[in-house]
Design a protein around this motif. Sequence first.
Motif, PDB file in Angstrom:
ATOM      1  N   PHE A 100       0.830  -1.203   0.000  1.00 29.09           N
ATOM      2  CA  PHE A 100       0.000   0.000   0.000  1.00 29.09           C
ATOM      3  C   PHE A 100       0.867   1.256   0.000  1.00 29.09           C
ATOM      4  O   PHE A 100       0.587   2.221  -0.726  1.00 29.09           O
ATOM      5  N   LEU A 101       1.931   1.254   0.784  1.00 28.45           N
ATOM      6  CA  LEU A 101       2.829   2.409   0.825  1.00 28.45           C
ATOM      7  C   LEU A 101       3.636   2.533  -0.462  1.00 28.45           C
ATOM      8  O   LEU A 101       3.845   3.645  -0.973  1.00 28.45           O
ATOM      9  N   ALA A 102       4.096   1.400  -0.999  1.00 31.91           N
ATOM     10  CA  ALA A 102       4.867   1.439  -2.241  1.00 31.91           C
ATOM     11  C   ALA A 102       4.025   1.952  -3.400  1.00 31.91           C
ATOM     12  O   ALA A 102       4.530   2.679  -4.272  1.00 31.91           O
ATOM     13  N   GLU A 103       2.749   1.609  -3.421  1.00 35.72           N
ATOM     14  CA  GLU A 103       1.865   2.114  -4.470  1.00 35.72           C
ATOM     15  C   GLU A 103       1.745   3.630  -4.391  1.00 35.72           C
ATOM     16  O   GLU A 103       1.649   4.312  -5.419  1.00 35.72           O
ATOM     17  N   GLY A 104       1.770   4.168  -3.183  1.00 31.84           N
ATOM     18  CA  GLY A 104       1.723   5.615  -3.034  1.00 31.84           C
ATOM     19  C   GLY A 104       2.973   6.294  -3.555  1.00 31.84           C
ATOM     20  O   GLY A 104       2.904   7.360  -4.178  1.00 31.84           O
ATOM     21  N   ILE A 105       4.139   5.702  -3.321  1.00 30.69           N
ATOM     22  CA  ILE A 105       5.387   6.290  -3.817  1.00 30.69           C
ATOM     23  C   ILE A 105       5.432   6.246  -5.338  1.00 30.69           C
ATOM     24  O   ILE A 105       5.853   7.209  -5.993  1.00 30.69           O
TER      25      ILE A 105
END
Length: 389
Positions: A100-105
């Motif tokens: 989820f965090l990597a998708e944001g980056i």
Amino acid sequence: MAAVASCGSASTGSAVATASKSNVTSFQRRGPRASGTNDSGPRLVSIAGTRPSVRNGQLLVSTGLPALDQLLGGGLAIGTVLLIEEDKYNIYSPLLFKCFLAEGIVNGHTLLVASAKEDPANILQELPAPLLDDNSKKEFDEDVYNHKTPESNIKMKIAWRYQLLPKMEIGPVSSRFGHYYDASKRIPQELIEASNWHGFFLPEKVSSTLKVEPCSLTPGYIKLLQFIQNIISEEGFDGSNPQKKQRNVLRIGIQNLGSPLWGDDICCAENVSNSHSLTKFLYVLRGLLRTSLSACIITMPTHLIQNKAIIARVTNLSDIVIGLESFIGSERETNTLYKDYHGLIHIRQIPRLNNLICDESDVKDLAFKLKRKLFTIEVREFLCFSLQS
């Protein structure tokens, strides 16, 4: 009369000719322009890494797992909370959290990472690497088999996923909705340095000597709510301060919420004096999300919470609830029917957004497995085989 008619037709013909030369139609829309700021009609917000839901028109972001997006009706809606019930040994839930965090980056979204166990900076360093599109892979294959110039040989020695990254990364890397991630590799350092993120590490924010009154929020929950509210207000996610650049989304990730590390004792005993602290926190958090361009994912060790009434209240205060059941240490680990999977995934709650019913999938038998690179969610097929036999 004839003269007047001929004069009018001549003037009309000249106007049409002039309009055709300038490629502008003679029929102009009156009132404010569609692209102006004074448009009276509602317009859908256009943000990188988002798309509208075809069912209810809600703006969606990807969870980082395309299979999970499909189960949730297209993605995670803006202004909602996704609660992940951690597996027993907390092996697979951190991977969903990091995707989820990597998708944001990858999409250029702003991150807010909160944890009481691990420094948020270290969490970002362990994010999985995004997989490139098929077109990028074709270009890489062409570079590998192209030996015409010495430059092609130099390109072969450089990792192909770094060649496609610009030297000064400012905007989002990809405009595609939902990406796949390689769990065996880490996200490039260039993407982390170019991203906008905020970290909340509980030991650095709250003193252990601070006392709290019974039946109120714990100091960790109070500090975290204040931190989230300040970020939402200062960076304009709630509309109070207009965003300077293009509109963006805030992705909030909270790890191991409700555990004793957060100062909560609901995992220590069944009857505790501060049993409403977690539910009050979720109530206030959901109010902040509803009025801002933000989405939140929370991992929680619900298997350690001894009071079932607290679990029911937490479920009601969350929009989406997903449970992970790992086969490690259970009888299913050695069962031949489950040999192709590492655990089960339970969709416990789906939100009802702008309608009276939820878009619940007809498929109930879902299992997950972690391959060497990918985390996949599949339908369990062994149930059909066992019934036929």
